[in-house]
Motif scaffolding. Structure first.
Motif, PDB file in Angstrom:
ATOM      1  N   THR A  48      -7.777   4.410   3.625  1.00 21.92           N
ATOM      2  CA  THR A  48      -8.151   4.888   4.953  1.00 21.92           C
ATOM      3  C   THR A  48      -8.533   3.711   5.842  1.00 21.92           C
ATOM      4  O   THR A  48      -8.100   3.622   6.992  1.00 21.92           O
ATOM      5  N   LEU A  49      -9.333   2.785   5.310  1.00 23.41           N
ATOM      6  CA  LEU A  49      -9.714   1.604   6.080  1.00 23.41           C
ATOM      7  C   LEU A  49      -8.482   0.797   6.473  1.00 23.41           C
ATOM      8  O   LEU A  49      -8.341   0.368   7.619  1.00 23.41           O
ATOM      9  N   LEU A  50      -7.559   0.612   5.543  1.00 16.60           N
ATOM     10  CA  LEU A  50      -6.351  -0.155   5.856  1.00 16.60           C
ATOM     11  C   LEU A  50      -5.488   0.552   6.895  1.00 16.60           C
ATOM     12  O   LEU A  50      -4.905  -0.098   7.764  1.00 16.60           O
ATOM     13  N   ARG A  51      -5.419   1.863   6.816  1.00 18.35           N
ATOM     14  CA  ARG A  51      -4.661   2.615   7.836  1.00 18.35           C
ATOM     15  C   ARG A  51      -5.313   2.462   9.217  1.00 18.35           C
ATOM     16  O   ARG A  51      -4.627   2.326  10.228  1.00 18.35           O
ATOM     17  N   LEU A  53      -7.201  -0.143  10.228  1.00 20.87           N
ATOM     18  CA  LEU A  53      -6.955  -1.517  10.661  1.00 20.87           C
ATOM     19  C   LEU A  53      -5.497  -1.736  11.056  1.00 20.87           C
ATOM     20  O   LEU A  53      -5.193  -2.558  11.920  1.00 20.87           O
ATOM     21  N   GLY A  54      -4.598  -1.003  10.428  1.00 18.69           N
ATOM     22  CA  GLY A  54      -3.173  -1.126  10.746  1.00 18.69           C
ATOM     23  C   GLY A  54      -2.738  -0.302  11.936  1.00 18.69           C
ATOM     24  O   GLY A  54      -1.571  -0.333  12.331  1.00 18.69           O
ATOM     25  N   GLY A  55      -3.651   0.465  12.528  1.00 21.62           N
ATOM     26  CA  GLY A  55      -3.312   1.269  13.692  1.00 21.62           C
ATOM     27  C   GLY A  55      -2.599   2.561  13.354  1.00 21.62           C
ATOM     28  O   GLY A  55      -1.971   3.176  14.210  1.00 21.62           O
ATOM     29  N   LEU A  56      -2.693   2.997  12.108  1.00 16.98           N
ATOM     30  CA  LEU A  56      -2.005   4.210  11.672  1.00 16.98           C
ATOM     31  C   LEU A  56      -2.927   5.430  11.637  1.00 16.98           C
ATOM     32  O   LEU A  56      -2.471   6.527  11.329  1.00 16.98           O
ATOM     33  N   ASP A  57      -4.214   5.246  11.902  1.00 23.25           N
ATOM     34  CA  ASP A  57      -5.182   6.345  11.862  1.00 23.25           C
ATOM     35  C   ASP A  57      -6.140   6.169  13.031  1.00 23.25           C
ATOM     36  O   ASP A  57      -6.968   5.261  13.027  1.00 23.25           O
ATOM     37  N   ALA A  58      -6.012   7.007  14.030  1.00 24.22           N
ATOM     38  CA  ALA A  58      -6.853   6.902  15.222  1.00 24.22           C
ATOM     39  C   ALA A  58      -8.075   7.818  15.150  1.00 24.22           C
ATOM     40  O   ALA A  58      -8.890   7.822  16.071  1.00 24.22           O
ATOM     41  N   ALA A  71       1.506  -6.157  11.517  1.00 23.36           N
ATOM     42  CA  ALA A  71       2.550  -5.460  10.766  1.00 23.36           C
ATOM     43  C   ALA A  71       1.914  -4.786   9.570  1.00 23.36           C
ATOM     44  O   ALA A  71       0.911  -5.246   9.043  1.00 23.36           O
ATOM     45  N   VAL A  72       2.505  -3.691   9.170  1.00 26.87           N
ATOM     46  CA  VAL A  72       2.033  -2.973   7.996  1.00 26.87           C
ATOM     47  C   VAL A  72       3.154  -2.997   6.970  1.00 26.87           C
ATOM     48  O   VAL A  72       4.293  -2.658   7.274  1.00 26.87           O
ATOM     49  N   LEU A 152      -0.447  -1.475   2.222  1.00 26.10           N
ATOM     50  CA  LEU A 152      -0.962  -0.145   1.896  1.00 26.10           C
ATOM     51  C   LEU A 152      -0.290   0.387   0.654  1.00 26.10           C
ATOM     52  O   LEU A 152       0.851   0.079   0.406  1.00 26.10           O
ATOM     53  N   PRO A 153      -0.913   1.214  -0.139  1.00 27.93           N
ATOM     54  CA  PRO A 153      -2.316   1.559  -0.075  1.00 27.93           C
ATOM     55  C   PRO A 153      -3.176   0.490  -0.714  1.00 27.93           C
ATOM     56  O   PRO A 153      -2.667  -0.319  -1.472  1.00 27.93           O
TER      57      PRO A 153
END
Length: 170
Positions: A48-51, A53-58, A71-72, A152-153
């Motif tokens: 969740t933290l990585l998502r 930081l990667g802009g995938l979870d707002a 980049a992810v 990720l993950p």
């Protein structure tokens, strides 16, 4: 990103899924070139933290500062089976060069050479071994010139390039 000496910054980061809070008041500072391993039991918020930081979870709370160019790279290879390896590398990229397609083609081949897959540029994804497919995934940063790369993950986020590149810089 406002903080030049940081690759990523999180202050008071929170994230909940329904009643389940997986991140609560998390503070994190990541320096450029730093290697960080997120360890913990399943469900504790690593991915969740990585998502976030990667802009995938707002859907988070708190403050998060990350570079605009990032980049992810997903842990499992993401290859379109109906495209050969080279078009998979260039997927989603736009040429900023006046030479256009020629420049992009050369950049993609260079990325494949970097990960030892230049001979597989015209191969179908199904013909790649698991390791080869994973190495192709490391070309995701190509053409994006990211300041930050997240894997990720939650295995190991690599900040500023591949681990091998960062070690060569030392």
């Amino acid at each position: 990103m406002a903080h030049e000496n940081l690759a990523a910054l999180g202050k008071g980061v929170t994230r909940a899924f329904g009643d389940r809070e997986v991140l609560r008041g998390l503070d994190i500072r990541l320096a450029p070139g730093e290697f960080v391993a997120l360890l913990g039991r399943s469900g504790t918020g690593k991915s969740t933290l990585l998502r976030i930081l990667g802009g995938l979870d707002a859907g988070y709370g708190g403050e998060v500062l990350v570079p605009r160019r990032r980049a992810v790279v997903f842990q499992e290879p993401r290859l379109l089976p109906w495209q050969r390896v080279l078009p998979n590398v260039s997927l989603g990229l736009k040429s900023i060069s006046p030479n256009g397609r020629s420049w992009l083609h050369e950049q993609c081949l260079a990325a494949l050479r970097e990960v030892g897959l230049a001979d597989h540029a015209r191969a179908w994804p199904v013909t790649l071994s698991g390791g080869e497919a994973q190495r192709k995934s490391r070309t995701a940063r190509l053409g994006r010139d990211p300041e930050t790369i997240k894997i990720l993950p939650g295995i190991v986020p690599v900040i500023g390039g591949t681990e091998e590149e960062a070690r060569r810089k030392d």
